[in-house]
Design a protein around this motif. Structure first.
Motif, PDB file in Angstrom:
ATOM      1  N   ALA A 275      32.922  -4.872  10.688  1.00 25.82           N
ATOM      2  CA  ALA A 275      32.956  -6.228  11.088  1.00 25.82           C
ATOM      3  C   ALA A 275      31.693  -6.737  10.786  1.00 25.82           C
ATOM      4  CB  ALA A 275      33.362  -6.411  12.608  1.00 25.82           C
ATOM      5  N   ARG A 276      30.638  -6.489  11.055  1.00 23.78           N
ATOM      6  CA  ARG A 276      29.191  -7.266  10.589  1.00 23.78           C
ATOM      7  C   ARG A 276      28.903  -7.340   8.952  1.00 23.78           C
ATOM      8  NH1 ARG A 276      30.058  -7.948  14.765  1.00 23.78           N
ATOM      9  NH2 ARG A 276      29.055  -8.440  16.648  1.00 23.78           N
ATOM     10  N   LYS A 277      29.689  -6.309   8.374  1.00 19.49           N
ATOM     11  CA  LYS A 277      28.937  -6.315   7.194  1.00 19.49           C
ATOM     12  C   LYS A 277      29.890  -7.226   6.067  1.00 19.49           C
ATOM     13  CE  LYS A 277      30.892  -2.575   4.589  1.00 19.49           C
ATOM     14  NZ  LYS A 277      30.069  -2.933   3.617  1.00 19.49           N
ATOM     15  N   HIS A 278      30.985  -7.898   6.623  1.00 26.30           N
ATOM     16  CA  HIS A 278      31.545  -9.120   5.947  1.00 26.30           C
ATOM     17  C   HIS A 278      30.943 -10.443   6.596  1.00 26.30           C
ATOM     18  CE1 HIS A 278      34.341  -6.479   4.384  1.00 26.30           C
ATOM     19  NE2 HIS A 278      34.581  -5.643   5.169  1.00 26.30           N
ATOM     20  N   GLU A 279      29.990 -10.576   7.428  1.00 24.16           N
ATOM     21  CA  GLU A 279      29.212 -11.677   7.664  1.00 24.16           C
ATOM     22  C   GLU A 279      28.067 -12.240   6.824  1.00 24.16           C
ATOM     23  OE1 GLU A 279      27.993 -11.119  11.850  1.00 24.16           O
ATOM     24  OE2 GLU A 279      29.844 -10.737  12.385  1.00 24.16           O
ATOM     25  N   LYS A 280      27.601 -13.271   6.774  1.00 22.74           N
ATOM     26  CA  LYS A 280      26.541 -13.597   5.874  1.00 22.74           C
ATOM     27  C   LYS A 280      25.332 -12.973   6.409  1.00 22.74           C
ATOM     28  CE  LYS A 280      28.600 -18.097   4.503  1.00 22.74           C
ATOM     29  NZ  LYS A 280      28.529 -19.504   4.335  1.00 22.74           N
ATOM     30  N   ILE A 281      24.923 -11.663   5.546  1.00 20.55           N
ATOM     31  CA  ILE A 281      23.897 -11.111   5.937  1.00 20.55           C
ATOM     32  C   ILE A 281      22.806 -10.882   4.801  1.00 20.55           C
ATOM     33  CG2 ILE A 281      22.941  -8.670   6.668  1.00 20.55           C
ATOM     34  CD1 ILE A 281      25.590  -8.202   7.951  1.00 20.55           C
ATOM     35  N   LEU A 282      21.569 -11.225   5.194  1.00 23.47           N
ATOM     36  CA  LEU A 282      20.519 -11.118   4.050  1.00 23.47           C
ATOM     37  C   LEU A 282      19.906  -9.788   4.163  1.00 23.47           C
ATOM     38  CD1 LEU A 282      18.811 -11.880   1.441  1.00 23.47           C
ATOM     39  CD2 LEU A 282      17.365 -13.216   3.224  1.00 23.47           C
ATOM     40  N   THR A 283      20.182  -8.841   3.114  1.00 24.24           N
ATOM     41  CA  THR A 283      19.559  -7.547   3.491  1.00 24.24           C
ATOM     42  C   THR A 283      18.166  -7.571   2.520  1.00 24.24           C
ATOM     43  OG1 THR A 283      21.014  -6.513   1.921  1.00 24.24           O
ATOM     44  CG2 THR A 283      21.548  -6.398   4.292  1.00 24.24           C
ATOM     45  N   VAL A 284      17.060  -7.158   3.108  1.00 23.06           N
ATOM     46  CA  VAL A 284      15.965  -6.897   2.204  1.00 23.06           C
ATOM     47  C   VAL A 284      15.492  -5.536   2.341  1.00 23.06           C
ATOM     48  CG1 VAL A 284      13.591  -7.740   1.867  1.00 23.06           C
ATOM     49  CG2 VAL A 284      15.172  -9.201   2.658  1.00 23.06           C
ATOM     50  N   PHE A 285      15.316  -4.821   1.408  1.00 22.46           N
ATOM     51  CA  PHE A 285      15.015  -3.395   1.448  1.00 22.46           C
ATOM     52  C   PHE A 285      13.583  -3.311   0.537  1.00 22.46           C
ATOM     53  CE2 PHE A 285      14.828   0.981  -0.416  1.00 22.46           C
ATOM     54  CZ  PHE A 285      14.883   1.550   0.578  1.00 22.46           C
ATOM     55  N   ARG A 286      12.773  -2.743   1.347  1.00 25.28           N
ATOM     56  CA  ARG A 286      11.503  -2.691   0.670  1.00 25.28           C
ATOM     57  C   ARG A 286      10.818  -1.110   0.811  1.00 25.28           C
ATOM     58  NH1 ARG A 286       7.430  -4.029  -2.883  1.00 25.28           N
ATOM     59  NH2 ARG A 286       5.282  -3.481  -2.149  1.00 25.28           N
ATOM     60  N   TYR A 287      10.473  -0.291   0.005  1.00 28.16           N
ATOM     61  CA  TYR A 287       9.942   0.986  -0.087  1.00 28.16           C
ATOM     62  C   TYR A 287       8.538   0.877  -0.345  1.00 28.16           C
ATOM     63  CZ  TYR A 287      11.532   1.386  -4.680  1.00 28.16           C
ATOM     64  OH  TYR A 287      11.793   1.061  -6.022  1.00 28.16           O
ATOM     65  N   SER A 288       7.794   1.919   0.167  1.00 32.71           N
ATOM     66  CA  SER A 288       6.453   1.862  -0.350  1.00 32.71           C
ATOM     67  C   SER A 288       5.672   0.646  -0.219  1.00 32.71           C
ATOM     68  CB  SER A 288       6.427   2.337  -1.777  1.00 32.71           C
ATOM     69  OG  SER A 288       4.941   2.588  -2.295  1.00 32.71           O
ATOM     70  N   THR A 289       5.125   0.562   1.046  1.00 32.27           N
ATOM     71  CA  THR A 289       4.411  -0.621   1.331  1.00 32.27           C
ATOM     72  C   THR A 289       2.949  -0.480   1.043  1.00 32.27           C
ATOM     73  OG1 THR A 289       4.211  -0.032   3.538  1.00 32.27           O
ATOM     74  CG2 THR A 289       6.269  -1.448   2.960  1.00 32.27           C
ATOM     75  N   GLY A 290       2.368   0.773   0.586  1.00 32.19           N
ATOM     76  CA  GLY A 290       1.049   0.817   0.363  1.00 32.19           C
ATOM     77  C   GLY A 290       0.137  -0.117  -0.321  1.00 32.19           C
ATOM     78  N   GLU A 291       0.912  -1.010  -1.444  1.00 33.14           N
ATOM     79  CA  GLU A 291       0.275  -1.833  -2.039  1.00 33.14           C
ATOM     80  C   GLU A 291       0.229  -3.461  -1.292  1.00 33.14           C
ATOM     81  OE1 GLU A 291       4.334  -1.830  -3.357  1.00 33.14           O
ATOM     82  OE2 GLU A 291       2.817  -0.230  -3.175  1.00 33.14           O
ATOM     83  N   ILE A 292       0.763  -3.566  -0.040  1.00 32.64           N
ATOM     84  CA  ILE A 292       0.827  -4.715   0.717  1.00 32.64           C
ATOM     85  C   ILE A 292      -0.560  -4.779   1.264  1.00 32.64           C
ATOM     86  CG2 ILE A 292       2.044  -6.038   2.363  1.00 32.64           C
ATOM     87  CD1 ILE A 292       4.614  -4.842   1.771  1.00 32.64           C
ATOM     88  N   GLU A 293      -1.077  -5.876   0.935  1.00 33.67           N
ATOM     89  CA  GLU A 293      -2.399  -6.295   1.475  1.00 33.67           C
ATOM     90  C   GLU A 293      -2.583  -7.593   2.035  1.00 33.67           C
ATOM     91  OE1 GLU A 293      -5.528  -5.238  -1.547  1.00 33.67           O
ATOM     92  OE2 GLU A 293      -4.648  -3.260  -1.683  1.00 33.67           O
ATOM     93  N   SER A 294      -1.562  -8.366   2.023  1.00 34.18           N
ATOM     94  CA  SER A 294      -1.697  -9.692   2.692  1.00 34.18           C
ATOM     95  C   SER A 294      -0.360 -10.063   2.979  1.00 34.18           C
ATOM     96  CB  SER A 294      -2.067 -10.849   1.561  1.00 34.18           C
ATOM     97  OG  SER A 294      -1.194 -10.871   0.662  1.00 34.18           O
ATOM     98  N   ILE A 295      -0.053 -11.263   3.762  1.00 36.13           N
ATOM     99  CA  ILE A 295       1.099 -11.898   4.134  1.00 36.13           C
ATOM    100  C   ILE A 295       1.946 -12.230   2.771  1.00 36.13           C
ATOM    101  CG2 ILE A 295       2.353 -13.752   5.171  1.00 36.13           C
ATOM    102  CD1 ILE A 295       1.259 -11.533   7.257  1.00 36.13           C
ATOM    103  N   LYS A 296       1.480 -12.718   1.789  1.00 35.51           N
ATOM    104  CA  LYS A 296       1.806 -13.209   0.719  1.00 35.51           C
ATOM    105  C   LYS A 296       2.675 -11.858  -0.052  1.00 35.51           C
ATOM    106  CE  LYS A 296       0.843 -15.555  -3.732  1.00 35.51           C
ATOM    107  NZ  LYS A 296       0.162 -16.128  -4.926  1.00 35.51           N
TER     108      LYS A 296
END
Length: 137
Positions: A113-134
């Motif tokens: 039921a949920r997957k037919h609603e408006k859903i924004l899915t964001v998938f991120r792997y390997s966050t090692g290079e994230i060093e700031s909010i930006k």
């Protein structure tokens, strides 16, 4: 005495990838629906379903998974992502493929039921290079 190999004790899946990365995601042998739904993963799927339902304030939050390197976090998130973006038939087949999920018909129906609603899915792997909010955004 003959030395034993891992294959003498275990069946090793030749299509197994030790990590989720752009190459492993593109490889057709590395299917998301081969992710085994262990007890903690079923709890995570239930948390995702509650979060998407947004029935009360305590459930109105994002999912955040953290843990030690190599514990399967990226694989689980990749599978959650695919559960929300796959066809209904693929989701039903995934739940039918594992004993632990055959007992979770309510969860299956909620996700369908949920997957037919408006859903924004964001998938991120390997966050090692994230060093700031930006970088994170």
């Amino acid at each position: 005495m003959k030395l034993k190999k891992y294959t003498d004790y275990f069946t090793i899946d030749r299509s197994y990838y030790p990590e989720i990365n752009p190459e492993s995601i593109k490889d057709e042998r590395n299917r998301w629906d081969r992710t085994y739904p262990h007890k903690d993963f079923v709890l995570l799927m239930n948390a995702m379903s509650k979060m998407l339902a947004r029935a009360n304030n305590k459930d109105k939050h994002d999912l955040w998974i953290h843990g030690a390197f190599g514990t399967g976090k990226s694989r689980l998130m990749w599978t959650l992502y695919n559960l929300l973006n796959c066809t209904d038939e693929e989701l039903i087949n995934y739940f039918a493929s594992y004993e632990t999920l055959r007992q979770e018909s309510d969860l299956r129906d909620q996700l369908l039921a949920r997957k037919h609603e408006k859903i924004l899915t964001v998938f991120r792997y390997s966050t090692g290079e994230i060093e700031s909010i930006k970088d994170f955004v």
